[in-house]
Design a protein around this motif. Sequence first.
Motif, short mmCIF file in Angstrom:
data_model
loop_
_atom_site.label_atom_id
_atom_site.label_comp_id
_atom_site.label_asym_id
_atom_site.label_seq_id
_atom_site.Cartn_x
_atom_site.Cartn_y
_atom_site.Cartn_z
N ALA A 1 0.83 -1.21 0.00
CA ALA A 1 0.00 0.00 0.00
C ALA A 1 0.86 1.26 0.00
CB ALA A 1 -0.94 0.00 1.20
N GLU A 2 1.93 1.26 0.81
CA GLU A 2 2.83 2.41 0.84
C GLU A 2 3.54 2.61 -0.49
OE1 GLU A 2 5.55 1.81 4.11
OE2 GLU A 2 3.91 1.62 5.54
N GLY A 3 3.95 1.50 -1.12
CA GLY A 3 4.62 1.58 -2.41
C GLY A 3 3.72 2.16 -3.49
N ILE A 4 2.45 1.75 -3.48
CA ILE A 4 1.49 2.28 -4.45
C ILE A 4 1.22 3.76 -4.16
CG2 ILE A 4 -0.93 2.15 -5.19
CD1 ILE A 4 -0.61 -0.96 -4.91
N ALA A 5 1.04 4.09 -2.89
CA ALA A 5 0.77 5.48 -2.52
C ALA A 5 1.92 6.41 -2.87
CB ALA A 5 0.46 5.56 -1.02
N SER A 6 3.14 5.91 -2.78
CA SER A 6 4.30 6.78 -3.02
C SER A 6 4.72 6.82 -4.49
CB SER A 6 5.48 6.33 -2.16
OG SER A 6 5.93 5.06 -2.57
N ALA A 7 4.01 6.12 -5.35
CA ALA A 7 4.34 6.19 -6.78
C ALA A 7 4.09 7.60 -7.28
CB ALA A 7 3.47 5.19 -7.55
N PRO A 8 4.85 8.04 -8.27
CA PRO A 8 4.64 9.39 -8.82
C PRO A 8 3.19 9.57 -9.28
CG PRO A 8 6.59 8.38 -9.79
CD PRO A 8 5.91 7.32 -8.98
N PRO A 9 2.65 10.77 -9.16
CA PRO A 9 1.25 11.02 -9.57
C PRO A 9 0.98 10.66 -11.03
CG PRO A 9 2.14 12.91 -8.40
CD PRO A 9 3.28 11.96 -8.60
N THR A 10 2.01 10.72 -11.85
CA THR A 10 1.84 10.41 -13.27
C THR A 10 1.88 8.92 -13.58
OG1 THR A 10 4.22 10.68 -13.61
CG2 THR A 10 2.81 12.62 -14.01
N ALA A 11 2.24 8.10 -12.58
CA ALA A 11 2.33 6.66 -12.80
C ALA A 11 0.96 6.06 -13.02
CB ALA A 11 3.00 5.99 -11.60
N GLY A 12 0.86 5.22 -14.02
CA GLY A 12 -0.37 4.49 -14.25
C GLY A 12 -0.55 3.41 -13.20
N PRO A 13 -1.71 2.76 -13.15
CA PRO A 13 -1.97 1.75 -12.13
C PRO A 13 -0.94 0.61 -12.10
CG PRO A 13 -3.99 2.30 -13.30
CD PRO A 13 -2.87 3.00 -14.00
N LEU A 14 -0.60 0.09 -13.26
CA LEU A 14 0.35 -1.02 -13.29
C LEU A 14 1.76 -0.57 -12.92
CD1 LEU A 14 0.01 -3.98 -13.66
CD2 LEU A 14 0.41 -3.72 -16.10
#
Length: 189
Positions: free
Chosen positions: A66-79
């Motif tokens: 969950a933290e890794g997904i939350a910290s992804a850049p805002p421009t990152a797509g879901p995958l």
Amino acid sequence: MARWQPDAPGRLAAAALELFEERGYENTTVIEIAERAGLTKSTFFRHFPDKREVLFGGGALSDLLAEGIASAPPTAGPLDAVTGALDALGRTFFSADRREFSRRRQAVLDANTELREREALKRIGLTASMVEALGLRGVPDRTARVAAKLGALVWEIAYDQWIEADNEEDFGSLARQALAEVRTIGAVR
């Protein structure tokens, strides 16, 4: 081992794995695991609800995903967000120093139906955590479910390769390779 030494959960997991290998899962008790780790039964239950959970890392994996997904850049797509979470998982849980433990752990799981069922349920829960984390990023539910399930597939492929005896490649690299394969297959018409 003295009771005051750090990393009680790690010590309990190592002791449990040794005992499961020596005696089998069914023939090992929580008290024996705690004693082997140099701890008490109450310390065991402070960290794990039962002897099955000692090999599954508690909720730490879900939190890290969950933290890794939350910290992804805002421009990152879901995958791409899921891939970033898998990279974080690789650095924390699937590091080179844990590979041998993971190989041995998988052999114990493979030998026991109850533990394989627990592993399957844990993966379902981890997928649900990824769906929820993607939803918090504003990803529509269906898209989040597809990305999370593809992420779970990528994880499974990478993990199976990572624990192979002759493989020394890092988990993150294997996950990225598996993701590239998934994307290639998805592009095939």
